[in-house]
Design a protein around this motif. Sequence first.
Motif: not given
Length: 784
Positions: A334-341
């Motif tokens: 879930l954390a990685f799914s936001f990319g640079s956001n």
Amino acid sequence: MSEAHRRTLAQRAGGFAPIAVLVGLWFLFFWRVLAADPSARLTFQQGDFTLQFLAYRQMAFRQLREGRFPVFEECLYAGYPFQADPQSQMLYPPVLGIMLLGRALGWETYPLAALEWEAALHVLWAALGMYAFLWRGLALHRLAALFGALAFGFSGFITGYPILQTGILETAAWLPWMLLVVRRMVQAQRWVPYAVAAAWILAFAFAAGHPQTFALVLYASIFAFLAWGYRALDWRLLAMRGVVIGALAAGISAAQLLPTFAYMLASTRASLSFVESTGGFVLRDLALLVLTGVLNAFGQPLYVGIITLVLAALAVALRLRQVWMWLVLALVALAFSFGSNAFAFEVAYWLVPGYRLFRSQERHAFLFVFAASALGAMGLDALLAPLLVRVRALLQAWASQLWSWATGVFVVFLAVLFAVQGKLLDAQTLPGFENRLMLLVIGIAGATVLLRWRADLGKTARAVWGSAAIALLVFDVFTANRDVVTQPYADPFPSSPLLKPVLELVQASPARGFVPRVYNHYGLPLNYACVFGANEVGGGSPIALAHYKAYLERAPEGVMIRQLNVRYAVTWRGAMQTREGEMLPWFLLARAQMPQGEASTYRLDWQPLDFEGVWVANEVRPAASADAIFEAMHAPGYDPFRIAFIFEHDLPHVRAALGATTLRGRGSAAVEGHAPGYAKIAVNVDAPALLVLSKAYHWNWVALVDGREVRPIPVNVGLLGVPIPAGARSIELSYRPLDFHIGLGTSALSVLTSVILLFSAIFARRSRYGSSTTGGFGGASATM
């Protein structure tokens, strides 16, 4: 019939019942897509599903019908390494199997229905794999395993845009099967059969055609392998099993792996910037965990149902065995799914191999929904067992809290409803928002009732209660996800008034040399001309050879049109004026109003009209870089058929081939024959010279000059050139994919090795246990 026999039959029937339920629910979910009745039929949304994947299936099938394996496609990108592009999926056994079946049945083309069935069946395969993993791998109750299978298989991710990107869906479908085999291998006394199975599953997942999703499958499998194995096995035994799986998987995959690896290194993906690779969800998309279809353009990829989240939270609260493993996987994904956001992905970008090659990090939602579904199944499994007093108290407390939440959401629902009815809120700004709020109310209220019911439930009705939980999940996810990516049935490739005159002219006047190309300048859908049999300058793949893409984008447009023998342009421009301001001679063939605006089709009448797509450059100039070449091509007075640029580092190859580094010969060239991946050209020059072809350069091209092999070189960065000695010469060019052939041989040896290992393990087991079927693969010994 004996009582023991009846019990055995009942147990087997109980094992098949959840599978029958899964298949039945799957059919209900997709029945309108699979229906034969045109009045009831839906199809998956057109776009990538048809213009990319169906188009590629039809191109490949066309070549198979003509007796060629489609390693190369003439009609895209001025000659395209088709099989090396992983999205062609040419070596994925289900795809290749359907194509060969269709060829045997006499299909004229690859039908849309075949691709629809292929996608829908992979959703079922993912759900069945999840059931098998949860039941046989994690030893959960059958109802809990069925719950998790439904949550994952019909989640917002699996039933969302991955269906339209078949490579994503079909790669993701193998994760639960991979984890099942890894789990059994860690536990097994005789582990080799499981290692072979794991290698084959990885090979299938890689061939399914989406490297990014495969990387997620691989990393999740490694994580699970280490988490399960670090206590059960000595680290040396763990490493040995991992090496065996990795080596076998790489070897079996080599026929696809080697061409794809070489292709990716030379593609536009090899140089993604940090900004390009770190896009993903924005933080407000967290609402997609509980609220469907209002924020994200891809449906609801995080949605697994309210009851699933409640049961997953319960599994965490109860600190069930292995819960930490799936919680870590869910939170990291879930954390990685936001990319640079959000801060997290930068760590993977800099430290984890492969992460710099991929974009669209919201695809990590795949691992989140998998882990959340597993946690939900574990929570349900805990509630299907006898409960301790403290657990009953916890359920009662949670039920009270959830009831408060349901009441609050219902009040919001009523407020939105009254605002819409009283025209205080424009319903168009939040289409269907009140329905989604009501679905949230039903999900929370249903979870409340289920928890309260279970807190007061005795032993006899637990199966009924578990079935009720499954029913609530089915109502929730089927209501939310059923029609996210469907539309009314339509012809995927209707006849275009912009392309029709081009096809008529090409068919009426066959070219003496290479077939003239179509320049699709935003006028036609992607890959459209190629589907109908015309050659295109570009194509619709998101991955293209970087040097050819640079040539298309940076060479003067008028030069590119001439050198690629472009005779037709479909464009939004009102006249055929290039981006540099040159007006090319044109004749209007058609004009039509398209969804993106008015577009026109022009016939381009630049001289010479009898150009065959090959020429001898009179002056060859070496340059140090692509930047220098493109700058020189933009210089005033540049003649596209007289001056050619090559890289300085290719001069030693020219000297080795011709004994000269100066290529200034004059002469003529004519095409004597050509076919996909082959050309025969007659050349007569008065001194060593450079033959240039209207084809994209690729390292797999092989040139024979009077039977002597000469290495082709890139010309003007992106085109194909052949140094030739003085005199009258016969040149034959063939596309010979050495990487594919080496990979194919490696795959054959690896397949043979895996079969030998498998049979050796079977014979070793028989020699130890005799002909008896007792014993099995249980235990934790390191024996093979």
